[in-house]
Design an enzyme around this catalytic site. Structure first.
Site, mmCIF file in Angstrom:
data_model
loop_
_atom_site.group_PDB
_atom_site.id
_atom_site.type_symbol
_atom_site.label_atom_id
_atom_site.label_comp_id
_atom_site.label_asym_id
_atom_site.label_seq_id
_atom_site.Cartn_x
_atom_site.Cartn_y
_atom_site.Cartn_z
ATOM 1 N N VAL A 19 0.845 -1.203 0.000
ATOM 2 C CA VAL A 19 0.000 0.000 0.000
ATOM 3 C C VAL A 19 0.881 1.254 0.000
ATOM 4 O O VAL A 19 0.618 2.217 -0.735
ATOM 5 C CB VAL A 19 -0.958 -0.001 1.204
ATOM 6 C CG1 VAL A 19 -1.711 1.320 1.296
ATOM 7 C CG2 VAL A 19 -1.946 -1.161 1.091
ATOM 8 N N GLU B 31 2.287 1.894 -3.469
ATOM 9 C CA GLU B 31 1.325 2.398 -4.442
ATOM 10 C C GLU B 31 0.762 3.762 -4.055
ATOM 11 O O GLU B 31 0.412 4.559 -4.919
ATOM 12 C CB GLU B 31 0.180 1.389 -4.618
ATOM 13 C CG GLU B 31 0.635 0.032 -5.113
ATOM 14 C CD GLU B 31 1.557 0.136 -6.312
ATOM 15 O OE1 GLU B 31 1.266 0.930 -7.231
ATOM 16 O OE2 GLU B 31 2.596 -0.551 -6.328
ATOM 17 N N GLU B 32 0.667 4.041 -2.784
ATOM 18 C CA GLU B 32 0.093 5.320 -2.353
ATOM 19 C C GLU B 32 1.072 6.477 -2.526
ATOM 20 O O GLU B 32 0.698 7.549 -3.013
ATOM 21 C CB GLU B 32 -0.339 5.236 -0.882
ATOM 22 C CG GLU B 32 -1.638 4.487 -0.659
ATOM 23 C CD GLU B 32 -2.856 5.272 -1.118
ATOM 24 O OE1 GLU B 32 -2.740 6.476 -1.411
ATOM 25 O OE2 GLU B 32 -3.941 4.669 -1.199
ATOM 26 N N SER B 33 2.309 6.296 -2.106
ATOM 27 C CA SER B 33 3.244 7.429 -2.065
ATOM 28 C C SER B 33 4.592 7.140 -2.694
ATOM 29 O O SER B 33 5.448 8.024 -2.703
ATOM 30 C CB SER B 33 3.470 7.845 -0.611
ATOM 31 O OG SER B 33 4.191 6.830 0.084
ATOM 32 N N TYR C 96 -6.031 0.822 -9.130
ATOM 33 C CA TYR C 96 -5.334 0.848 -7.846
ATOM 34 C C TYR C 96 -5.416 -0.518 -7.165
ATOM 35 O O TYR C 96 -4.425 -1.021 -6.617
ATOM 36 C CB TYR C 96 -5.942 1.922 -6.964
ATOM 37 C CG TYR C 96 -5.424 1.965 -5.548
ATOM 38 C CD1 TYR C 96 -4.231 2.619 -5.242
ATOM 39 C CD2 TYR C 96 -6.121 1.354 -4.509
ATOM 40 C CE1 TYR C 96 -3.757 2.657 -3.941
ATOM 41 C CE2 TYR C 96 -5.656 1.386 -3.216
ATOM 42 C CZ TYR C 96 -4.478 2.037 -2.934
ATOM 43 O OH TYR C 96 -4.006 2.066 -1.638
#
Length: 357
Positions: A217, A220-222, A327
């Site tokens: 996560v 993929e998020e930051s 996502y």
């Protein structure tokens, strides 16, 4: 079949192998079992660490359980043993393998000295100056895989995992859809760095969440940028918005203001608590967490009610929000890669969407 013959253009993370997977899926539904098995097994062997390859393994198990165990075992057998038990050993191996290849290119004393200066500057967090040294050598524009692998590993070790991930996504995309043999594993490890290992392991363990999933996560998020702030005012490694952060920070006695949320130790602890709550909400299966993390629990609950007992693969393909659909696939693929690299496992994706009240 026409798409596969002409080229699918599936280069983006999360969609590699899609056409081959659905061809095999349709062949199975048409009763053409042997063709389906051949196509699905071919996908797993060619692209073993992709989202669609893991779906293919699940379909193979439905058609021939013994064959699935054999193919899965062969994929796991390719994973090279680490030098020790620490996850960071993966990065050290990647660096040593690639650095030998790079050293052959740095044959002059000035080149070796410049590379040594860049390494020293990275070690004291002088990223800009290190990049200038590497640029003078032509390495920042270099496309050779050993060079890219070395740079990503050096960046990760010097605390710049977000730069390493960005570089890997630009330069290693073609490698990440290759068989996961020993030669390719150093490249996988460079592209999927074990960033913030201690923080993530501790926070995930406290919430009974797979640390490989938390790391997926964050990637993929930051892209592991602790200072990332989105246009929607989501903050830090796990891109937490303040209302969600406040709800899960309060029981932990943690602050949830923007400065706190850009502090990795706080951000990861709150984010892991949130993921643990989502995991319990979805009956212990983290495969539904990415969609809820991106689009909200209310939307996912509704989609699960509307399409209860639908095959999971079709459910993901029919997520109505394109951003959430992509996502979800990317997070699940990163989870697969990290589970493989971290501990030699391939997480099983669900077969069907559970019925919810």
């Amino acid at each position: 079949e026409q798409s596969l013959a002409e080229g699918t253009g599936e280069s983006a993370e999360g969609i590699v192998g899609r056409a081959a997977y659905w061809r095999g899926r349709v062949l199975a539904e048409l009763g053409r079992r042997d063709e389906a098995l051949e196509g699905l097994e071919g996908l797993v062997r060619a692209r073993p660490l992709t989202y669609y390859a893991q779906l293919a393994l699940a379909r193979i198990a439905e058609l021939d359980a013994a064959r699935q165990l054999r193919v899965r075992g062969e994929v796991l057998a390719h994973r090279a043993p680490l030098a020790g038990s620490s996850i960071t050993d993966a990065v050290l191996i990647a660096r040593s393998e690639a650095a030998r290849a790079v050293a052959d290119r740095l044959v002059t004393e000035p080149d070796r000295a410049a590379f040594a200066r860049a390494h020293a500057l990275l070690s004291v967090d002088e990223l800009g100056r290190a990049e200038r040294e590497l640029a003078l050598l032509g390495l920042t524009a270099e496309a050779e895989l050993p060079v890219v692998t070395t740079l990503t590993s050096l960046l990760t070790q010097s605390g710049h995992a977000h730069r390493a991930t960005d570089l890997a996504r630009r330069r290693l995309a073609s490698v990440l859809v290759s068989p996961a043999d020993a030669e390719a594993l150093a490249l996988f490890r460079a592209a999927y760095p074990p960033a913030y290992a201690g923080l993530i392991e501790d926070a995930a363990g406290a919430e009974n969440v797979d640390p490989s999933f938390v790391r997926a996560v964050a990637r993929e998020e930051s892209s592991f940028d602790p200072d990332a702030v989105s246009v929607a005012h989501a903050y830090g490694l796990l891109q937490l918005i303040r209302p969600t952060a406040q709800r899960y920070a309060r029981p932990l006695g943690l602050a949830s203001d923007p400065t706190a949320l850009c502090t990795p130790a706080i951000n990861v602890r709150i984010g892991a608590r949130y993921m643990g709550a989502l995991q319990r909400r979805y009956d212990g299966n983290p495969a539904f967490i990415p969609a809820a993390y991106n689009a909200g629990e209310g939307n996912v609950d509704r989609w699960m009610r509307e399409r209860a007992e639908q095959p999971f693969d079709a459910w993901v393909e029919q997520i109505p929000y394109g951003e959430t659909r992509g996502y979800t696939r990317r997070v699940l693929q990163s989870w697969i890669v990290y589970a493989y690299l971290d501990r030699g496992e391939l997480p099983a994706l669900p077969g069907f969407v559970p019925r919810r009240g």
